[in-house]
Design an enzyme around this catalytic site. Structure first.
Site, mmCIF file in Angstrom:
data_model
loop_
_atom_site.group_PDB
_atom_site.id
_atom_site.type_symbol
_atom_site.label_atom_id
_atom_site.label_comp_id
_atom_site.label_asym_id
_atom_site.label_seq_id
_atom_site.Cartn_x
_atom_site.Cartn_y
_atom_site.Cartn_z
ATOM 1 C CE1 TYR A 255 -8.003 -6.068 4.043
ATOM 2 C CE2 TYR A 255 -8.422 -3.709 4.138
ATOM 3 C CZ TYR A 255 -7.536 -4.772 4.058
ATOM 4 O OH TYR A 255 -6.189 -4.528 3.989
ATOM 5 C CD GLU B 146 -6.936 0.000 14.876
ATOM 6 O OE1 GLU B 146 -6.803 -1.231 14.944
ATOM 7 O OE2 GLU B 146 -6.346 0.799 15.642
ATOM 8 N NE ARG C 57 -3.202 0.380 -2.223
ATOM 9 C CZ ARG C 57 -2.134 0.177 -1.451
ATOM 10 N NH1 ARG C 57 -1.083 -0.477 -1.931
ATOM 11 N NH2 ARG C 57 -2.118 0.621 -0.211
ATOM 12 C CD GLN D 88 -18.275 23.660 -15.400
ATOM 13 O OE1 GLN D 88 -18.442 23.235 -14.264
ATOM 14 N NE2 GLN D 88 -18.406 24.943 -15.708
ATOM 15 C CD GLU E 224 -9.501 -0.770 -1.275
ATOM 16 O OE1 GLU E 224 -8.847 -1.013 -0.254
ATOM 17 O OE2 GLU E 224 -10.391 -1.523 -1.695
#
Length: 381
Positions: free
Chosen positions: A122, A126, A241, A335, A362
Site C-alpha cells: 500500500y 511520501e 487501523r 519492567q 495507519e
C-alpha cells in the site's frame, strides 16, 4: 459480511492458533534478528485462507467479517506482531482490489494474493506527506492510453517484495479530490526501491522507499474511478487501523501472559514477586486495559461490518486506545521481568519494539484524536 457463529469462529481461531504457534512463534526471534521476510510461512498462511480474510470467495478469499478478522489477527500477533501486521497490510491491499477493482483486475491479481504466492503493498505516504495524506505529490499524467507515474513513496511495508503496489498519485487539482489510485506491477519498468530501512522493530518485514521514475501503466490499471483515490485510501485505513489495533492486542496479551508466569517463578526477599502488592496492582491494570481495548476493537470491527455512520470515529478510537495500551502493557511486562526483559532471548523487548510503531502508522494517534474530536464537534452542531 455477518460474523460467524461462535462455534465456527472458535474452530477457525483454533486452526489459526495452531498455525501461528507452529509456523511463526518458533522463528520470530530469529527472523527479527536476521531481518528475514518469511515467504514460505506466508505462503502457508495463504493456504490456510489468511491472504484474503475478507475478500470474496470467487477469487480465493475467505469472505469473513471484520469482527472475525480482528480475532484472527490477534491470534497471529501473539506469535509474531511483525508478521501479523504485514498480513493485515497485505489483506488491506487485497480488499481494495476486491472492493474497487474491475472484474479483470480482480481475476488478474486476487487469486495469487489470496494464496499469498504474491504479495501486495500500500503506497500512500511520501517523504513530505505523512499525516497530511492529501498533500501527496506523486504525479500520474495521462499519455494516450497510459498514465505515467513519477514520485517517491516512503515507509512502504513489503517494498521490493510485492508483486503489486496500490499507488496513490495526483491526477488533478491540489487536495484530496485530485488523487487517483493505480495498480502498479512489481516488475514495471522505471520502478525501483530504496534500501531496506534499519528500524527499531518490525524487522521481519521489509520497509523501503518505492521510487517511480516515469512508470508507465495502462489506463486499465486505474483502481476505481479517477479522483476517487483518497476516498479509497481512507476507506482502507478504517480497516487497517482496526487490524493494527488487533495486532497490539495480540502482542500485549502475549507479554501479559509471560509476565504472569514470570512473577510466579521469580523470588525476591524470600517470596515470589506475585505476592508483592505493587506487582499485583500492575498486572491488574494491564489486564483491565487490555480487556477495555479488546472491547473497543470489537466494537469498531462490528461498526465496519454494519457500515455504521460513525465507523471512522470508532476505528480511530480503537486504534488510539489499543495501540497506546498495547505499548504500555508490553513495556510494563518488560519492567516486571527486570534485567531479563531486556534480553533478546526472552522475547519481551522484541514485542516492545514491534508494538511501538503501531502508535505511529495507519495515522498517528495524534491524528486519531483529531478525527474523534472533529466528529464529536460536528455532531454537536
Amino acid at each position: 459480511m455477518l460474523p460467524l457463529p461462535a462455534d465456527e469462529r472458535e474452530a477457525i481461531i483454533e486452526a489459526v492458533r495452531d498455525f501461528a504457534q507452529a509456523e511463526l512463534a518458533p522463528h520470530a526471534l530469529e527472523w527479527d534478528e536476521q531481518k528475514h521476510f518469511p515467504r514460505e510461512a506466508l505462503g502457508a498462511a495463504g493456504a490456510l485462507g489468511l491472504g484474503g480474510i475478507y475478500v470474496r470467495e470467487d477469487v480465493g478469499g475467505s469472505a469473513l467479517s471484520r469482527t472475525d478478522a480482528v480475532a484472527i489477527v490477534e491470534e497471529l500477533a501473539k506469535a509474531d506482531p511483525s508478521i501479523a501486521a504485514y498480513i493485515t497490510i497485505h489483506n488491506m491491499v487485497a480488499w481494495m482490489i476486491d472492493s474497487y477493482g474491475s472484474d479483470e483486475q480482480r481475476v488478474t491479481w486476487l487469486p495469487r494474493l489470496t494464496a499469498m504466492t504474491d504479495f501486495g503493498s500500500y503506497c500512500l505516504t511520501e517523504p513530505g506527506a505523512g499525516s497530511d495524506a492529501a498533500a501527496i505529490t506523486t504525479s500520474a499524467i495521462r499519455d494516450g492510453d497510459s498514465y505515467v507515474l513519477t514520485g517517491v513513496k516512503q515507509f512502504i511495508s513489503g517494498g521490493g517484495e510485492a508483486s503489486v503496489y496500490v499507488v496513490m498519485a495526483r491526477t488533478g487539482e491540489p487536495g484530496a479530490r485530485g488523487i487517483t489510485a493505480f495498480l502498479v506491477p512489481g516488475d514495471a519498468e522505471g520502478l525501483s526501491f530504496g534500501v531496506n530501512e534499519k528500524k527499531m522493530g518490525w524487522n521481519a518485514q521489509p520497509t523501503r522507499q518505492v521510487i517511480l521514475d516515469e512508470v508507465r501503466v495502462p489506463a486499465s490499471a486505474l483502481l476505481g474511478v479517477k479522483g476517487q483515490g483518497f476516498k479509497i485510501a481512507m476507506s482502507a485505513l478504517n480497516g487497517g487501523r482496526v487490524n493494527i489495533a488487533a495486532c497490539s492486542l495480540g502482542g500485549a496479551q502475549w507479554a501479559l501472559d509471560r509476565a504472569v508466569k514470570y512473577v510466579h517463578e521469580r523470588f525476591t526477599f524470600g517470596e515470589p514477586l506475585a505476592e508483592k502488592q505493587a506487582v499485583v496492582f500492575a498486572l491488574a491494570d494491564m489486564a483491565t486495559e487490555l480487556r477495555a481495548a479488546r472491547a473497543l476493537v470489537r466494537d469498531a470491527a462490528r461498526a465496519i461490518d454494519e457500515k455504521a455512520p460513525d465507523a471512522a470515529m470508532q476505528c480511530a478510537m480503537a486504534k488510539r486506545f489499543a495501540t497506546d495500551a498495547g505499548s504500555r502493557i508490553a513495556n510494563e511486562a518488560l519492567q516486571l521481568h527486570g534485567g531479563y526483559g531486556y534480553l533478546h532471548e526472552y522475547g519481551i523487548e522484541k514485542v516492545v519494539r514491534d508494538l511501538r510503531v503501531h502508535q505511529i502508522l495507519e495515522g498517528t494517534n495524534e491524528i486519531m484524536r483529531i478525527i474523534i474530536g472533529r466528529e464529536l464537534l460536528g455532531a454537536g452542531r
